[in-house]
Design a protein around this motif. Structure first.
Motif, PDB file in Angstrom:
ATOM      1  N   THR A 163     -13.338   4.442   1.813  1.00 15.82           N
ATOM      2  CA  THR A 163     -12.085   4.070   1.145  1.00 15.82           C
ATOM      3  C   THR A 163     -12.364   3.112  -0.006  1.00 15.82           C
ATOM      4  O   THR A 163     -11.786   3.243  -1.097  1.00 15.82           O
ATOM      5  CB  THR A 163     -11.105   3.435   2.154  1.00 15.82           C
ATOM      6  N   ALA A 164     -13.280   2.180   0.211  1.00 11.07           N
ATOM      7  CA  ALA A 164     -13.669   1.244  -0.853  1.00 11.07           C
ATOM      8  C   ALA A 164     -14.201   2.003  -2.058  1.00 11.07           C
ATOM      9  O   ALA A 164     -13.846   1.699  -3.208  1.00 11.07           O
ATOM     10  CB  ALA A 164     -14.715   0.260  -0.343  1.00 11.07           C
ATOM     11  N   MET A 165     -15.043   3.006  -1.826  1.00 11.06           N
ATOM     12  CA  MET A 165     -15.622   3.768  -2.936  1.00 11.06           C
ATOM     13  C   MET A 165     -14.563   4.593  -3.660  1.00 11.06           C
ATOM     14  O   MET A 165     -14.598   4.748  -4.880  1.00 11.06           O
ATOM     15  CB  MET A 165     -16.751   4.681  -2.441  1.00 11.06           C
ATOM     16  N   TRP A 166     -13.580   5.097  -2.913  1.00 14.66           N
ATOM     17  CA  TRP A 166     -12.494   5.847  -3.543  1.00 14.66           C
ATOM     18  C   TRP A 166     -11.672   4.918  -4.453  1.00 14.66           C
ATOM     19  O   TRP A 166     -11.387   5.252  -5.598  1.00 14.66           O
ATOM     20  CB  TRP A 166     -11.609   6.489  -2.476  1.00 14.66           C
ATOM     21  N   VAL A 167     -11.317   3.748  -3.935  1.00 19.22           N
ATOM     22  CA  VAL A 167     -10.557   2.768  -4.741  1.00 19.22           C
ATOM     23  C   VAL A 167     -11.399   2.313  -5.933  1.00 19.22           C
ATOM     24  O   VAL A 167     -10.898   2.214  -7.057  1.00 19.22           O
ATOM     25  CB  VAL A 167     -10.122   1.552  -3.885  1.00 19.22           C
ATOM     26  N   PHE A 168     -12.677   2.061  -5.707  1.00 21.23           N
ATOM     27  CA  PHE A 168     -13.596   1.625  -6.761  1.00 21.23           C
ATOM     28  C   PHE A 168     -13.646   2.659  -7.892  1.00 21.23           C
ATOM     29  O   PHE A 168     -13.541   2.314  -9.066  1.00 21.23           O
ATOM     30  CB  PHE A 168     -14.979   1.432  -6.131  1.00 21.23           C
ATOM     31  N   ARG A 169     -13.777   3.914  -7.532  1.00 17.08           N
ATOM     32  CA  ARG A 169     -13.834   5.006  -8.532  1.00 17.08           C
ATOM     33  C   ARG A 169     -12.512   5.109  -9.282  1.00 17.08           C
ATOM     34  O   ARG A 169     -12.487   5.212 -10.507  1.00 17.08           O
ATOM     35  CB  ARG A 169     -14.166   6.319  -7.833  1.00 17.08           C
ATOM     36  N   PRO A 218      -4.233   2.896  -8.872  1.00 16.49           N
ATOM     37  CA  PRO A 218      -4.195   1.794  -7.904  1.00 16.49           C
ATOM     38  C   PRO A 218      -3.539   0.539  -8.472  1.00 16.49           C
ATOM     39  O   PRO A 218      -3.042  -0.295  -7.719  1.00 16.49           O
ATOM     40  CB  PRO A 218      -5.667   1.558  -7.561  1.00 16.49           C
ATOM     41  N   TYR A 219      -3.508   0.425  -9.810  1.00 15.16           N
ATOM     42  CA  TYR A 219      -2.877  -0.737 -10.443  1.00 15.16           C
ATOM     43  C   TYR A 219      -1.353  -0.715 -10.304  1.00 15.16           C
ATOM     44  O   TYR A 219      -0.714  -1.720 -10.567  1.00 15.16           O
ATOM     45  CB  TYR A 219      -3.267  -0.815 -11.923  1.00 15.16           C
ATOM     46  N   ALA A 220      -0.796   0.376  -9.866  1.00 15.12           N
ATOM     47  CA  ALA A 220       0.641   0.428  -9.609  1.00 15.12           C
ATOM     48  C   ALA A 220       0.985  -0.323  -8.320  1.00 15.12           C
ATOM     49  O   ALA A 220       2.130  -0.722  -8.123  1.00 15.12           O
ATOM     50  CB  ALA A 220       1.112   1.877  -9.510  1.00 15.12           C
ATOM     51  N   PHE A 221      -0.014  -0.539  -7.468  1.00 18.89           N
ATOM     52  CA  PHE A 221       0.218  -1.168  -6.164  1.00 18.89           C
ATOM     53  C   PHE A 221      -0.300  -2.601  -6.093  1.00 18.89           C
ATOM     54  O   PHE A 221       0.296  -3.438  -5.421  1.00 18.89           O
ATOM     55  CB  PHE A 221      -0.423  -0.335  -5.061  1.00 18.89           C
ATOM     56  N   VAL A 222      -1.450  -2.855  -6.732  1.00 23.06           N
ATOM     57  CA  VAL A 222      -2.038  -4.192  -6.735  1.00 23.06           C
ATOM     58  C   VAL A 222      -2.596  -4.503  -8.117  1.00 23.06           C
ATOM     59  O   VAL A 222      -3.003  -3.608  -8.845  1.00 23.06           O
ATOM     60  CB  VAL A 222      -3.151  -4.348  -5.664  1.00 23.06           C
ATOM     61  N   ARG A 223      -2.618  -5.791  -8.455  1.00 22.00           N
ATOM     62  CA  ARG A 223      -3.106  -6.202  -9.774  1.00 22.00           C
ATOM     63  C   ARG A 223      -4.622  -6.163  -9.879  1.00 22.00           C
ATOM     64  O   ARG A 223      -5.173  -6.045 -10.962  1.00 22.00           O
ATOM     65  CB  ARG A 223      -2.613  -7.616 -10.102  1.00 22.00           C
ATOM     66  N   HIS A 224      -5.305  -6.263  -8.750  1.00 21.40           N
ATOM     67  CA  HIS A 224      -6.769  -6.356  -8.768  1.00 21.40           C
ATOM     68  C   HIS A 224      -7.401  -5.383  -7.768  1.00 21.40           C
ATOM     69  O   HIS A 224      -8.057  -5.807  -6.806  1.00 21.40           O
ATOM     70  CB  HIS A 224      -7.205  -7.790  -8.459  1.00 21.40           C
ATOM     71  N   PRO A 225      -7.246  -4.083  -7.975  1.00 21.62           N
ATOM     72  CA  PRO A 225      -7.799  -3.134  -7.003  1.00 21.62           C
ATOM     73  C   PRO A 225      -9.323  -3.144  -6.923  1.00 21.62           C
ATOM     74  O   PRO A 225      -9.888  -2.747  -5.910  1.00 21.62           O
ATOM     75  CB  PRO A 225      -7.270  -1.778  -7.479  1.00 21.62           C
ATOM     76  N   MET A 226      -9.989  -3.643  -7.967  1.00 24.46           N
ATOM     77  CA  MET A 226     -11.455  -3.760  -7.886  1.00 24.46           C
ATOM     78  C   MET A 226     -11.810  -4.754  -6.777  1.00 24.46           C
ATOM     79  O   MET A 226     -12.713  -4.529  -5.983  1.00 24.46           O
ATOM     80  CB  MET A 226     -12.026  -4.231  -9.213  1.00 24.46           C
ATOM     81  N   TYR A 227     -11.062  -5.849  -6.688  1.00 25.55           N
ATOM     82  CA  TYR A 227     -11.285  -6.805  -5.597  1.00 25.55           C
ATOM     83  C   TYR A 227     -10.904  -6.180  -4.253  1.00 25.55           C
ATOM     84  O   TYR A 227     -11.530  -6.466  -3.232  1.00 25.55           O
ATOM     85  CB  TYR A 227     -10.483  -8.086  -5.817  1.00 25.55           C
ATOM     86  N   SER A 263     -11.360  -3.120  -3.478  1.00 24.30           N
ATOM     87  CA  SER A 263     -12.514  -2.303  -3.087  1.00 24.30           C
ATOM     88  C   SER A 263     -13.646  -3.180  -2.561  1.00 24.30           C
ATOM     89  O   SER A 263     -14.314  -2.820  -1.586  1.00 24.30           O
ATOM     90  CB  SER A 263     -12.985  -1.423  -4.252  1.00 24.30           C
ATOM     91  N   PHE A 264     -13.855  -4.358  -3.163  1.00 26.20           N
ATOM     92  CA  PHE A 264     -14.904  -5.256  -2.671  1.00 26.20           C
ATOM     93  C   PHE A 264     -14.576  -5.788  -1.273  1.00 26.20           C
ATOM     94  O   PHE A 264     -15.459  -5.934  -0.432  1.00 26.20           O
ATOM     95  CB  PHE A 264     -15.135  -6.418  -3.624  1.00 26.20           C
ATOM     96  N   LEU A 265     -13.307  -6.086  -1.031  1.00 28.27           N
ATOM     97  CA  LEU A 265     -12.891  -6.527   0.303  1.00 28.27           C
ATOM     98  C   LEU A 265     -13.136  -5.423   1.331  1.00 28.27           C
ATOM     99  O   LEU A 265     -13.667  -5.670   2.417  1.00 28.27           O
ATOM    100  CB  LEU A 265     -11.417  -6.937   0.305  1.00 28.27           C
ATOM    101  N   LEU A 266     -12.780  -4.191   0.983  1.00 28.03           N
ATOM    102  CA  LEU A 266     -13.023  -3.058   1.882  1.00 28.03           C
ATOM    103  C   LEU A 266     -14.514  -2.846   2.114  1.00 28.03           C
ATOM    104  O   LEU A 266     -14.937  -2.532   3.231  1.00 28.03           O
ATOM    105  CB  LEU A 266     -12.374  -1.790   1.326  1.00 28.03           C
ATOM    106  N   MET A 267     -15.325  -3.025   1.063  1.00 28.65           N
ATOM    107  CA  MET A 267     -16.780  -2.927   1.229  1.00 28.65           C
ATOM    108  C   MET A 267     -17.290  -3.986   2.199  1.00 28.65           C
ATOM    109  O   MET A 267     -18.115  -3.691   3.073  1.00 28.65           O
ATOM    110  CB  MET A 267     -17.488  -3.118  -0.127  1.00 28.65           C
TER     111      MET A 267
END
Length: 195
Positions: A88-94, A121-130, A132-136
């Motif tokens: 899931t992290a990799m999907w969000v990251f991509r 993903p930016y429609a749901f959260v301001r920092h989806p890259m973070y 993805s890091f949390l999920l990782m």
């Protein structure tokens, strides 16, 4: 093959996927002119902490098995949860990289013709890259059955996040003003509907 070894293999595959996703965006980003940046020593500390917790410490553990004293028995259910979290992290990251396109940067930078991205993903959260890091980091904690390495990922993520997110949001407010303020009012930071 033991469950612990399966977890280690899946972690390595996840890190390889992370690099494969990141590399082309990193190359393209070098071609877009930076017009403003907020690089600082605290940002370097945050990036180094994330690198240490999410790559160096677990990589050392996977390669050497140390610190062995912090191991606990691997469980199939935990490795399965870890695999789902990491995937899931990799999907969000991509998706995050794809949405940002030419706006992407590893540091706090504004690029030529920078746009505010509010889709994907930016429609749901301001920092989806973070996100993805949390999920990782959570995935790592489940995949690698070692207390030190599990906590290292979460600690590295937390240091990066808390050292950077406020600065990042201040920078976006300076650049996009009321448009970013309205975006902040309708989204959460990294967990949809919660935080």
């Amino acid at each position: 093959m033991s469950i612990a070894v399966v977890g280690k293999i899946l972690w390595v595959l996840g890190v390889v996927a992370w690099y494969v996703i990141r590399y082309p965006f990193e190359r393209r980003a070098k071609r877009v002119r930076v017009v403003s940046h907020r690089r600082s020593p605290t940002e370097k500390i945050g990036l180094a902490s994330a690198l240490l917790g999410l790559a160096i410490a677990p990589g050392f553990y996977v390669a050497t098995g140390m610190p062995e004293a912090a191991d606990y028995p691997a469980r199939a259910w935990a490795v399965a949860v870890g695999a789902v979290l990491f995937a899931t992290a990799m999907w969000v990251f991509r998706r995050t990289h794809k949405e940002l396109g030419r706006n992407w940067s590893i540091t706090l930078e504004i690029r030529d013709q920078h746009q505010l991205i509010c889709s994907g993903p930016y429609a749901f959260v301001r920092h989806p890259m973070y996100t993805s890091f949390l999920l990782m980091a959570l995935g790592q904690a489940f995949l690698l059955s070692n207390w030190v390495v599990g906590l290292a990922g979460l600690t590295g993520f937390a240091i990066l996040f808390f050292l950077r997110v406020d600065k990042e949001e201040r920078m976006m407010l300076e650049i996009f003003g009321p448009q970013y303020r309205a975006y902040m009012d309708r989204t959460r930071r990294i967990i949809p509907y919660l935080y």
